[in-house]
Design a protein around this motif. Structure first.
Motif, short mmCIF file in Angstrom:
data_model
loop_
_atom_site.label_atom_id
_atom_site.label_comp_id
_atom_site.label_asym_id
_atom_site.label_seq_id
_atom_site.Cartn_x
_atom_site.Cartn_y
_atom_site.Cartn_z
N GLY A 1 0.79 -1.22 0.00
CA GLY A 1 0.00 0.00 0.00
C GLY A 1 0.83 1.27 0.00
N GLN A 2 2.15 1.14 0.18
CA GLN A 2 3.04 2.31 0.18
C GLN A 2 3.79 2.49 -1.13
OE1 GLN A 2 5.39 2.40 3.88
NE2 GLN A 2 3.76 1.22 4.85
N LEU A 3 3.45 1.67 -2.13
CA LEU A 3 4.10 1.80 -3.44
C LEU A 3 3.39 2.84 -4.31
CD1 LEU A 3 4.70 -1.97 -4.34
CD2 LEU A 3 6.48 -0.27 -3.88
N GLN A 4 4.19 3.62 -5.00
CA GLN A 4 3.67 4.51 -6.03
C GLN A 4 3.08 3.67 -7.16
OE1 GLN A 4 3.78 7.87 -6.11
NE2 GLN A 4 5.78 8.66 -5.48
N ASN A 5 2.25 4.30 -7.99
CA ASN A 5 1.84 3.64 -9.23
C ASN A 5 3.10 3.39 -10.07
OD1 ASN A 5 -0.21 2.67 -11.01
ND2 ASN A 5 0.13 4.48 -12.29
N GLY A 6 3.31 2.15 -10.45
CA GLY A 6 4.55 1.78 -11.15
C GLY A 6 5.68 1.39 -10.22
N GLY A 7 5.41 1.45 -8.90
CA GLY A 7 6.44 1.12 -7.92
C GLY A 7 6.72 -0.37 -7.86
N ARG A 8 7.92 -0.70 -7.38
CA ARG A 8 8.37 -2.10 -7.31
C ARG A 8 8.83 -2.43 -5.89
NH1 ARG A 8 9.99 1.85 -10.21
NH2 ARG A 8 12.21 1.37 -10.34
N LEU A 9 8.47 -3.60 -5.43
CA LEU A 9 8.99 -4.14 -4.17
C LEU A 9 9.76 -5.40 -4.50
CD1 LEU A 9 7.21 -4.61 -0.76
CD2 LEU A 9 8.28 -6.59 -1.87
N VAL A 10 10.98 -5.51 -3.98
CA VAL A 10 11.77 -6.72 -4.19
C VAL A 10 12.18 -7.30 -2.84
CG1 VAL A 10 12.67 -6.24 -6.50
CG2 VAL A 10 13.88 -5.34 -4.51
N GLY A 11 12.12 -8.62 -2.73
CA GLY A 11 12.51 -9.29 -1.50
C GLY A 11 12.44 -10.79 -1.70
N VAL A 12 12.89 -11.52 -0.68
CA VAL A 12 12.80 -12.97 -0.71
C VAL A 12 11.48 -13.37 -0.06
CG1 VAL A 12 13.81 -15.14 0.07
CG2 VAL A 12 15.30 -13.26 -0.69
N ARG B 1 11.68 -17.81 -2.82
CA ARG B 1 12.12 -17.20 -4.09
C ARG B 1 12.21 -15.68 -3.96
NH1 ARG B 1 8.54 -21.42 -6.26
NH2 ARG B 1 9.79 -22.81 -7.60
N ALA B 2 13.26 -15.11 -4.53
CA ALA B 2 13.31 -13.66 -4.69
C ALA B 2 12.21 -13.28 -5.68
CB ALA B 2 14.66 -13.22 -5.19
N THR B 3 11.44 -12.27 -5.33
CA THR B 3 10.25 -11.92 -6.08
C THR B 3 10.18 -10.41 -6.25
OG1 THR B 3 9.07 -13.83 -5.19
CG2 THR B 3 7.70 -12.04 -6.05
N MET B 4 9.63 -9.96 -7.36
CA MET B 4 9.35 -8.54 -7.56
C MET B 4 7.85 -8.35 -7.66
SD MET B 4 10.93 -5.67 -10.08
CE MET B 4 10.50 -6.41 -11.65
N VAL B 5 7.32 -7.43 -6.86
CA VAL B 5 5.90 -7.07 -6.87
C VAL B 5 5.79 -5.68 -7.48
CG1 VAL B 5 3.84 -6.70 -5.48
CG2 VAL B 5 5.49 -8.47 -4.82
N THR B 6 4.97 -5.53 -8.49
CA THR B 6 4.79 -4.24 -9.17
C THR B 6 3.37 -3.73 -8.96
OG1 THR B 6 6.39 -4.91 -10.85
CG2 THR B 6 5.01 -3.01 -11.36
N CYS B 7 3.27 -2.47 -8.57
CA CYS B 7 1.97 -1.83 -8.35
C CYS B 7 1.54 -1.11 -9.62
CB CYS B 7 2.08 -0.84 -7.19
SG CYS B 7 0.59 0.15 -6.93
N TRP B 8 0.32 -1.40 -10.08
CA TRP B 8 -0.19 -0.74 -11.26
C TRP B 8 -1.69 -0.47 -11.08
CZ3 TRP B 8 2.60 1.91 -14.35
CH2 TRP B 8 2.10 2.37 -15.56
N HIS B 9 -2.00 0.79 -10.82
CA HIS B 9 -3.39 1.21 -10.63
C HIS B 9 -4.13 0.34 -9.61
CE1 HIS B 9 -2.92 4.08 -13.86
NE2 HIS B 9 -2.53 3.12 -14.68
N GLY B 10 -3.46 0.11 -8.47
CA GLY B 10 -4.09 -0.62 -7.38
C GLY B 10 -4.02 -2.13 -7.48
N ASP B 11 -3.49 -2.63 -8.58
CA ASP B 11 -3.28 -4.07 -8.72
C ASP B 11 -1.80 -4.38 -8.50
OD1 ASP B 11 -5.93 -4.75 -9.28
OD2 ASP B 11 -5.68 -4.28 -11.41
N PHE B 12 -1.53 -5.60 -8.03
CA PHE B 12 -0.16 -5.98 -7.71
C PHE B 12 0.22 -7.25 -8.48
CE2 PHE B 12 -1.86 -3.57 -4.19
CZ PHE B 12 -0.90 -2.58 -4.03
N GLY B 13 1.19 -7.10 -9.36
CA GLY B 13 1.67 -8.23 -10.13
C GLY B 13 2.93 -8.80 -9.50
#
Length: 221
Positions: free
Chosen positions: A167-178, A186-198
């Motif tokens: 919830g603290q990611l900008q639109n287009g923001g990325r979170l990386v972690g294990v 697994r190391a994973t990247m979560v991307t925020c896009w208009h309230g959805d998280f890929g």
């Protein structure tokens, strides 16, 4: 070249480059940041080994610097820009924040152990990283008062879905972690896009779980 400088070069040549890290900014940062400065004196000989290094000194919980190659690969995947607002959670003594601070304008870091947070700020200041601010906060809480963030980096693993961080990611923001939410971790990247998280799996990895991000066992009757 000093012993630590030689070890730093060997870390990059033997651990980071063979892990397909090609971003020259990350390589240069890891060659420049004195990792031994972020390690207790009695463990400095271990500073450049391929391991999760315990840097706690009598605190309530063990705190670690994660493996250099794991950190480098996650930072490369995040494609951090110089102007990005970056948050490092669970920063321990601040090494990951220092690496990122070599190629971005400003970094914020959080650490749950207040004494360790103070030590991180002191080490960063002593080594010229005035563009890093360290705050005392639980990893799962992030830093909502100063978000939203373009990039959030976990300096460790999580066994839970870190929804407050999402919830603290900008639109287009990325979170990386294990992510140790399932096995193997697994190391994973979560991307925020208009309230959805890929979610995108980056690579298999193991890291110590950050305080407060452990899976609490369900009560069984």
């Amino acid at each position: 070249m000093s012993g630590f400088a030689t070890a730093r070069q060997k870390m990059v040549d033997g651990q980071v480059r063979p892990s397909d890290v090609t971003d020259i900014r990350i390589i240069d940062a890891m060659l420049a940041v004195p990792r031994e400065a972020f390690v207790p004196e009695n463990k400095q000989a271990l500073a450049y080994l391929d391991l999760d290094l315990d840097v706690s000194e009598g605190g309530s919980a063990k705190r670690f610097l994660i493996k250099p190659a794991v950190l480098a690969k996650m930072l490369q995947a995040a494609e951090i820009r110089q102007t990005d607002r970056v948050l490092v959670v669970g920063c321990a003594t601040g090494y990951a924040a220092a690496v990122i601070a070599r190629f971005v304008t400003q970094v914020t870091a959080t650490e749950s152990d207040s004494a360790l947070a103070a030590r991180a700020q002191a080490i960063l200041a002593a080594n010229g990283y005035g563009n890093v601010t360290v705050r005392t906060a639980a990893p799962a809480d992030g830093d909502p008062a100063n978000g939203a963030w373009d990039v959030i980096v976990l300096n460790g693993a999580t066994e839970i879905v870190p929804e407050r961080l999402y919830g603290q990611l900008q639109n287009g923001g990325r979170l990386v972690g294990v992510f140790a939410t399932s096995l193997p971790a697994r190391a994973t990247m979560v991307t925020c896009w208009h309230g959805d998280f890929g979610h995108r799996t980056l690579f298999d990895a193991v890291a110590p779980v950050l305080p407060g991000m452990e899976l609490v066992p369900a009560f069984v009757f």
